[in-house]
Design a protein around this motif. Structure first.
Motif, PDB file in Angstrom:
ATOM      1  N   VAL A 187       0.832  -1.200   0.000  1.00  0.00           N
ATOM      2  CA  VAL A 187       0.000   0.000   0.000  1.00  0.00           C
ATOM      3  C   VAL A 187       0.866   1.250   0.000  1.00  0.00           C
ATOM      4  O   VAL A 187       0.614   2.210  -0.735  1.00  0.00           O
ATOM      5  N   ARG A 188       1.905   1.233   0.820  1.00  0.00           N
ATOM      6  CA  ARG A 188       2.779   2.402   0.903  1.00  0.00           C
ATOM      7  C   ARG A 188       3.452   2.671  -0.441  1.00  0.00           C
ATOM      8  O   ARG A 188       3.580   3.830  -0.864  1.00  0.00           O
ATOM      9  N   MET A 189       3.876   1.627  -1.128  1.00  0.00           N
ATOM     10  CA  MET A 189       4.532   1.792  -2.421  1.00  0.00           C
ATOM     11  C   MET A 189       3.556   2.270  -3.494  1.00  0.00           C
ATOM     12  O   MET A 189       3.937   3.003  -4.407  1.00  0.00           O
ATOM     13  N   ALA A 190       2.286   1.864  -3.365  1.00  0.00           N
ATOM     14  CA  ALA A 190       1.298   2.185  -4.403  1.00  0.00           C
ATOM     15  C   ALA A 190       0.558   3.484  -4.136  1.00  0.00           C
ATOM     16  O   ALA A 190      -0.124   3.994  -5.020  1.00  0.00           O
ATOM     17  N   ALA A 191       0.680   4.034  -2.912  1.00  0.00           N
ATOM     18  CA  ALA A 191      -0.076   5.236  -2.560  1.00  0.00           C
ATOM     19  C   ALA A 191       0.306   6.400  -3.471  1.00  0.00           C
ATOM     20  O   ALA A 191       1.489   6.698  -3.643  1.00  0.00           O
ATOM     21  N   PRO A 192      -0.667   7.057  -4.064  1.00  0.00           N
ATOM     22  CA  PRO A 192      -0.367   8.169  -4.976  1.00  0.00           C
ATOM     23  C   PRO A 192       0.100   9.403  -4.220  1.00  0.00           C
ATOM     24  O   PRO A 192      -0.231   9.596  -3.058  1.00  0.00           O
ATOM     25  N   GLU A 193       0.860  10.221  -4.893  1.00  0.00           N
ATOM     26  CA  GLU A 193       1.294  11.490  -4.321  1.00  0.00           C
ATOM     27  C   GLU A 193       0.152  12.505  -4.440  1.00  0.00           C
ATOM     28  O   GLU A 193      -0.492  12.602  -5.472  1.00  0.00           O
ATOM     29  N   GLU A 194      -0.103  13.237  -3.368  1.00  0.00           N
ATOM     30  CA  GLU A 194      -1.121  14.282  -3.420  1.00  0.00           C
ATOM     31  C   GLU A 194      -0.554  15.509  -4.147  1.00  0.00           C
ATOM     32  O   GLU A 194       0.656  15.628  -4.338  1.00  0.00           O
ATOM     33  N   GLN A 195      -1.409  16.414  -4.539  1.00  0.00           N
ATOM     34  CA  GLN A 195      -0.975  17.605  -5.247  1.00  0.00           C
ATOM     35  C   GLN A 195      -0.024  18.424  -4.375  1.00  0.00           C
ATOM     36  O   GLN A 195      -0.254  18.620  -3.189  1.00  0.00           O
ATOM     37  N   ALA A 196       1.035  18.908  -5.001  1.00  0.00           N
ATOM     38  CA  ALA A 196       2.073  19.617  -4.257  1.00  0.00           C
ATOM     39  C   ALA A 196       1.517  20.863  -3.576  1.00  0.00           C
ATOM     40  O   ALA A 196       1.872  21.169  -2.435  1.00  0.00           O
ATOM     41  N   GLN A 197       0.643  21.589  -4.232  1.00  0.00           N
ATOM     42  CA  GLN A 197       0.096  22.814  -3.667  1.00  0.00           C
ATOM     43  C   GLN A 197      -0.721  22.523  -2.412  1.00  0.00           C
ATOM     44  O   GLN A 197      -0.598  23.221  -1.402  1.00  0.00           O
ATOM     45  N   SER A 198      -1.565  21.520  -2.465  1.00  0.00           N
ATOM     46  CA  SER A 198      -2.373  21.152  -1.301  1.00  0.00           C
ATOM     47  C   SER A 198      -1.488  20.734  -0.137  1.00  0.00           C
ATOM     48  O   SER A 198      -1.766  21.060   1.019  1.00  0.00           O
TER      49      SER A 198
END
Length: 454
Positions: A302-313
């Motif tokens: 899960v940790r490897m697959a978790a998407p990155e959130e938007q940098a601004q947010s």
């Protein structure tokens, strides 16, 4: 008072080590408070990928002894060596403690950035500590402020707006592995009845899953499905359910691990199986993933697959957290001035009352005497205004010690630091949450000790 936290999380060490430290360590806070350690209060935050204990100690000099006692008790409860525990736990004090907990509560330190489940876990950690009588006022304020900050991040940014969580990412991985997005046709078995099992059941329902069975080694499956739906399993029905399962999900972290031999002994007719192990201590044998036709999803997956959130947010969320942490830290520093302010006011009040008595003795209860007394009291309030403001300003800058030294130099006063509310009774045992609350409610306001020196 000084804040101290000892942290073991996925950010710094592997999940296996976190799991070992977490094993049977839930009662450490109570045990530490029952010992002769300088720890005045403690709250434990344990989740699927972290074990953290937050403590309050009287002074900075007490931090090493407090840390040593916590490590000793964790070692005793888990069977690990103190060296192993000491190496795995990262110590934080004061502002670092505040910033870390606020970041954790807001989901900024999670395997899935922005996930909202951790905010609930922070609240539950506080509730459990209050119920067991291990939380001091400062720790309660700290955790309450962390919860408010998490709400602010959720309402003022788009971080976590997709509703991502450890469970949701795991289910997405399962969808990809099975090449079938139709959850209504899948037979699913959940192991466990705790918070993660509840979150899992809710997300499965959102995806249209109907055939969900629940097994609990502790026998709580019937109560769980009564409020959430599904079919309760026991030892006699578990094997048949596993024979037809398309998805199995481990959420219990109990000692009853499903072994690879348990699966190979079943008559599954080469039916594919996706096993999702969300338990930190593993509900499923890691060798399950080596079996033909079986895909294993773990917390590490899960940790490897978790998407990155938007940098601004993410930047906005971190700014909110840092601002909230600084505000809380300033308020805590200002509290350090309270003892000095009370001491100065008490001293001046004693002088004032002495002089007022002289006026009354000389002039009696005349209008002139009353006018003199009124003027004296008004003047005293005016004289105390600036010293009171300065006390809070200096405390906010971390310079409360200078103010206290000035009181000793100018007035011959010594201010004792306020003692943290004890969570132990006369016998040295932790009190219950009810006893602690009652004591806090009924006890009179305790003023700091004031004594004349020199």
């Amino acid at each position: 008072m000084v804040l101290l936290s000892l942290v073991a999380s996925h950010s710094d060490i592997d999940l296996e080590t976190v799991a070992k430290i977490s094993a049977d360590a839930s009662q450490v806070a109570s045990v530490v408070l029952a010992s002769a350690s300088p720890v005045a209060g403690a709250i434990t935050l344990a989740t699927c990928n972290r074990y953290e204990i937050y403590c309050e100690v009287p002074q900075s000099e007490d931090v090493p002894a407090a840390r040593s006692e916590v490590i000793t008790q964790i070692a005793a409860s888990t069977g690990l060596s103190e060296e192993t525990i000491s190496t795995a736990l990262i110590s934080k004090t004061e502002t670092d403690v505040i910033e870390h907990l606020f970041s954790v509560g807001a989901g900024l330190d999670s395997a899935v950035i922005g996930e909202r489940e951790i905010a609930g876990q922070v609240r539950r950690a506080l509730n459990e500590a209050q119920a067991s009588g291990t939380a001091t006022g400062s720790l309660v304020r700290l955790f309450q402020a962390a919860s408010r900050t998490a709400k602010d991040v959720g309402s003022r940014t788009t971080l976590g707006s997709r509703g991502l969580s450890v469970v949701s990412v795991a289910l997405e991985l399962a969808t990809d592995l099975s090449n079938d997005a139709d959850w209504s046709t899948k037979d699913i078995v959940i192991f466990g009845t705790g918070a993660y099992a509840g979150a899992t059941m809710a997300l499965l329902r959102e995806r249209g899953a109907h055939n969900v069975s629940v097994y609990s080694a502790s026998g709580r499956a019937d109560a769980f499905v009564a409020s959430r739906g599904g079919t309760a399993l026991d030892e006699s029905t578990l094997e048949a359910a596993l024979s037809h399962a398309d998805i199995i999900i481990g959420c219990s972290g109990s000692d009853h691990r499903l072994m690879s031999s348990d699966i190979t002994s079943l008559d599954r007719a080469e039916r594919p199986l996706v096993a999702i192990d969300l338990a930190l201590t593993h509900d499923f044998d890691p060798e399950l993933g080596a079996l033909a036709g079986v895909d294993l999803i773990t917390l590490e997956s899960v940790r490897m697959a978790a998407p990155e959130e938007q940098a601004q947010s993410l930047r906005e969320a971190r700014s909110i957290v840092l601002d909230a942490a600084e505000t809380f830290a300033t308020e805590q520093r200002e509290r350090a001035a309270d003892a000095a302010i009370v001491a100065l006011r008490r001293h001046t009040q004693q002088v004032l009352e002495s002089e007022v008595e002289k006026v009354r003795a000389q002039h009696g209860c005349t209008a002139a005497a009353e006018e003199v007394e009124f003027a004296m009291r008004r003047m005293m309030r005016q004289l105390l205004h600036v010293p009171t403001v300065r006390a809070r300003e200096l405390a906010a800058q971390g310079r409360a010690g200078e103010y206290i030294e000035a009181l000793e130099t100018l007035y011959g006063l010594a201010v004792d630091a306020p003692v943290a509310p004890s969570m132990k009774n006369a016998a040295g045992c932790p009190v219950t949450g009810t006893q602690s609350a009652a004591a806090h409610h009924d006890a009179p306001m305790q003023s700091p000790a004031l004594r004349q020196v020199g």
